[in-house]
Write a protein that holds these residues in place. Sequence first.
Motif, PDB file in Angstrom:
ATOM      1  N   SER A 169       0.841  -1.194   0.000  1.00 54.27           N
ATOM      2  CA  SER A 169       0.000   0.000   0.000  1.00 54.27           C
ATOM      3  C   SER A 169       0.883   1.254   0.000  1.00 54.27           C
ATOM      4  N   GLU A 170       0.787   2.033  -1.042  1.00 53.06           N
ATOM      5  CA  GLU A 170       1.596   3.246  -1.140  1.00 53.06           C
ATOM      6  C   GLU A 170       1.192   4.268  -0.084  1.00 53.06           C
ATOM      7  N   LYS A 171      -0.099   4.353   0.224  1.00 54.94           N
ATOM      8  CA  LYS A 171      -0.550   5.305   1.244  1.00 54.94           C
ATOM      9  C   LYS A 171       0.009   4.946   2.616  1.00 54.94           C
ATOM     10  N   PHE A 172      -0.016   3.645   2.948  1.00 52.01           N
ATOM     11  CA  PHE A 172       0.499   3.253   4.262  1.00 52.01           C
ATOM     12  C   PHE A 172       1.992   3.555   4.375  1.00 52.01           C
ATOM     13  N   THR A 173       2.752   3.194   3.355  1.00 49.01           N
ATOM     14  CA  THR A 173       4.201   3.424   3.437  1.00 49.01           C
ATOM     15  C   THR A 173       4.539   4.913   3.457  1.00 49.01           C
ATOM     16  N   HIS A 174       3.790   5.731   2.697  1.00 45.05           N
ATOM     17  CA  HIS A 174       4.057   7.179   2.726  1.00 45.05           C
ATOM     18  C   HIS A 174       3.673   7.768   4.081  1.00 45.05           C
ATOM     19  N   ASP A 175       2.517   7.365   4.626  1.00 48.89           N
ATOM     20  CA  ASP A 175       2.115   7.889   5.938  1.00 48.89           C
ATOM     21  C   ASP A 175       3.119   7.481   7.014  1.00 48.89           C
ATOM     22  N   TRP A 176       3.614   6.244   6.930  1.00 46.58           N
ATOM     23  CA  TRP A 176       4.591   5.797   7.933  1.00 46.58           C
ATOM     24  C   TRP A 176       5.887   6.602   7.826  1.00 46.58           C
ATOM     25  N   ALA A 177       6.341   6.820   6.580  1.00 54.03           N
ATOM     26  CA  ALA A 177       7.583   7.575   6.390  1.00 54.03           C
ATOM     27  C   ALA A 177       7.414   9.028   6.855  1.00 54.03           C
ATOM     28  N   PHE A 178       6.282   9.652   6.558  1.00 50.21           N
ATOM     29  CA  PHE A 178       6.092  11.057   6.954  1.00 50.21           C
ATOM     30  C   PHE A 178       5.981  11.193   8.473  1.00 50.21           C
ATOM     31  N   ALA A 323       3.997  24.079  20.918  1.00 53.18           N
ATOM     32  CA  ALA A 323       4.522  24.001  19.545  1.00 53.18           C
ATOM     33  C   ALA A 323       4.352  22.591  18.995  1.00 53.18           C
ATOM     34  N   ARG A 324       4.609  21.578  19.834  1.00 58.94           N
ATOM     35  CA  ARG A 324       4.385  20.194  19.392  1.00 58.94           C
ATOM     36  C   ARG A 324       2.899  19.934  19.131  1.00 58.94           C
ATOM     37  N   SER A 325       2.041  20.522  19.932  1.00 54.10           N
ATOM     38  CA  SER A 325       0.596  20.335  19.715  1.00 54.10           C
ATOM     39  C   SER A 325       0.159  20.924  18.377  1.00 54.10           C
ATOM     40  N   LEU A 326       0.747  22.070  17.983  1.00 59.39           N
ATOM     41  CA  LEU A 326       0.416  22.647  16.678  1.00 59.39           C
ATOM     42  C   LEU A 326       0.837  21.720  15.543  1.00 59.39           C
ATOM     43  N   ILE A 327       2.040  21.168  15.637  1.00 54.07           N
ATOM     44  CA  ILE A 327       2.511  20.236  14.601  1.00 54.07           C
ATOM     45  C   ILE A 327       1.636  18.992  14.581  1.00 54.07           C
ATOM     46  N   TYR A 328       1.287  18.504  15.747  1.00 52.22           N
ATOM     47  CA  TYR A 328       0.440  17.306  15.850  1.00 52.22           C
ATOM     48  C   TYR A 328      -0.917  17.549  15.179  1.00 52.22           C
ATOM     49  N   ASN A 329      -1.556  18.673  15.463  1.00 52.58           N
ATOM     50  CA  ASN A 329      -2.877  18.955  14.889  1.00 52.58           C
ATOM     51  C   ASN A 329      -2.807  19.157  13.382  1.00 52.58           C
ATOM     52  N   ASP A 330      -1.749  19.817  12.901  1.00 55.02           N
ATOM     53  CA  ASP A 330      -1.605  19.982  11.456  1.00 55.02           C
ATOM     54  C   ASP A 330      -1.443  18.636  10.757  1.00 55.02           C
ATOM     55  N   VAL A 332      -2.487  15.647  11.896  1.00 56.72           N
ATOM     56  CA  VAL A 332      -3.742  14.887  12.006  1.00 56.72           C
ATOM     57  C   VAL A 332      -4.785  15.439  11.041  1.00 56.72           C
ATOM     58  N   ASP A 333      -4.860  16.763  10.912  1.00 56.57           N
ATOM     59  CA  ASP A 333      -5.803  17.355   9.961  1.00 56.57           C
ATOM     60  C   ASP A 333      -5.492  16.951   8.524  1.00 56.57           C
ATOM     61  N   ALA A 334      -4.221  16.663   8.238  1.00 58.12           N
ATOM     62  CA  ALA A 334      -3.849  16.229   6.887  1.00 58.12           C
ATOM     63  C   ALA A 334      -4.119  14.757   6.658  1.00 58.12           C
ATOM     64  N   GLY A 335      -4.601  14.036   7.691  1.00 52.23           N
ATOM     65  CA  GLY A 335      -4.962  12.635   7.517  1.00 52.23           C
ATOM     66  C   GLY A 335      -3.933  11.642   7.986  1.00 52.23           C
ATOM     67  N   TYR A 336      -2.878  12.086   8.652  1.00 52.88           N
ATOM     68  CA  TYR A 336      -1.850  11.159   9.132  1.00 52.88           C
ATOM     69  C   TYR A 336      -2.269  10.570  10.482  1.00 52.88           C
ATOM     70  N   SER A 348      -5.792  21.236  21.494  1.00 52.97           N
ATOM     71  CA  SER A 348      -6.259  21.607  20.166  1.00 52.97           C
ATOM     72  C   SER A 348      -5.413  22.751  19.603  1.00 52.97           C
ATOM     73  N   ALA A 349      -5.531  22.941  18.289  1.00 54.94           N
ATOM     74  CA  ALA A 349      -4.740  24.001  17.641  1.00 54.94           C
ATOM     75  C   ALA A 349      -5.145  25.386  18.155  1.00 54.94           C
ATOM     76  N   GLY A 350      -6.456  25.605  18.378  1.00 56.34           N
ATOM     77  CA  GLY A 350      -6.894  26.902  18.892  1.00 56.34           C
ATOM     78  C   GLY A 350      -6.341  27.189  20.278  1.00 56.34           C
ATOM     79  N   THR A 351      -6.349  26.163  21.125  1.00 58.12           N
ATOM     80  CA  THR A 351      -5.793  26.350  22.472  1.00 58.12           C
ATOM     81  C   THR A 351      -4.299  26.621  22.423  1.00 58.12           C
ATOM     82  N   ALA A 352      -3.594  25.885  21.554  1.00 58.34           N
ATOM     83  CA  ALA A 352      -2.140  26.075  21.466  1.00 58.34           C
ATOM     84  C   ALA A 352      -1.793  27.481  20.972  1.00 58.34           C
ATOM     85  N   TRP A 353      -2.519  27.963  19.948  1.00 61.72           N
ATOM     86  CA  TRP A 353      -2.253  29.326  19.455  1.00 61.72           C
ATOM     87  C   TRP A 353      -2.584  30.361  20.528  1.00 61.72           C
ATOM     88  N   ALA A 354      -3.697  30.164  21.235  1.00 62.88           N
ATOM     89  CA  ALA A 354      -4.074  31.125  22.272  1.00 62.88           C
ATOM     90  C   ALA A 354      -3.035  31.179  23.388  1.00 62.88           C
TER      91      ALA A 354
END
Length: 380
Positions: A169-178, A323-330, A332-336, A348-354
């Motif tokens: 599965s190309e999607k699985f291998t790409h998601d794992w690598a990213f 900062a890690r929470s922002l990266i995590y939410n971005d 997850v929102d992209a489907g990883y 959440s991203a809103g809480t982290a930015w606030a």
Amino acid sequence: MNDERRAVPTGGIVMPIDAAQSSIVDHQSSIPPRPSPLVGFFVLVAHSFRRHWRVRQMGWVSIGLLSLTVAWVAAVTLSAAGWRLEDRRSRRFGGLSHREYAEQLRPAARYKALDADLRDAVPSRHSSRPPESAPVRLPHPGETPTPLDPTADALRSLVLSVPAAVLASEKFTHDWAFTNFTRSVPLGAFVGFVLPLFTLAFASGALGTERESRSLVWLLTRPQPRPAIYVATFLGALPWCLLFGVGGFAALCLAGGDLGREAFTRFWPAAVGGTAAFAALFHLVGATFRRPVVVGLVYVFFFEALVALLPGSLKLLSLSFYARSLIYNDAVDAGYPAAALEVPEAVSAGTAWAVLATATLALLALGAWRFGRAEYRDDV
């Protein structure tokens, strides 16, 4: 009569009225106009910016560590396995890669291994062909084909074919690598020490350099309120923090190839938010402590490196956690997959930015208040 009204005595010398008025006008024009407070504020900002033109010793140390980290990321990217799972070797598989192990679990490979075992057990007396090379991995007894029990053999083949199907599965291998790259580089190396060290090198030097060089009296005698001086030095150092903080993140991502370029596109806002918060914190440290670099290093390696990874609510005091929470939410929102990123209890991203925005403004206000009331007798 007209000549007498146009002349006035000046030190015994009679001068025409027009000449006297012109000398008064010339004398007033030689007085420089009162400088605008706003212009003076921006002059201080420019002065603070120019003071950081010469990279300080801490900046060179940060650049050296960044170079080593970039070399490590490039070495992993250019290796045979890279950041992907397929060609990564594991001791659990006897030194085989995941792809080789999955191929050995497929029915064709298992039957081929069974035939080889039978030939080794009953060697032919009439055949001069040398035996095939021994398998590098001892197969588990559960992997042995059972042609005399077709039902059990079919179920076993179905289960053991799953790893090969997953790796196909190309999607699985790409998601794992990213997620593997994100977990190691943006969440690990960058937020862990590249971002805090670069920010510490420049933000703590905005006032720390003036204190160490005993030129703080020059700043304190400027016709500006002390809180304005504090904010001006912060604004002068902030572009350098963003340049080296986000620039360091870009260098790490470029060394990661296609995965790194995708990571930079998704996560650069988190790098900007984290840099601004750390800059406000270390600017306060520079205005408070005589040795801000030492205090900052202790904070980075003994507080941010440990507290941000601890379970419970204590990590909420860490800026790198948001900062890690922002990266995590971005990501997850992209489907990883969220579980692969290993950021427990991320907000959440809103809480982290606030929190990052509030911390930046609150630390800046606290530093301005303290700078306006502190006495720097030994530093001038």
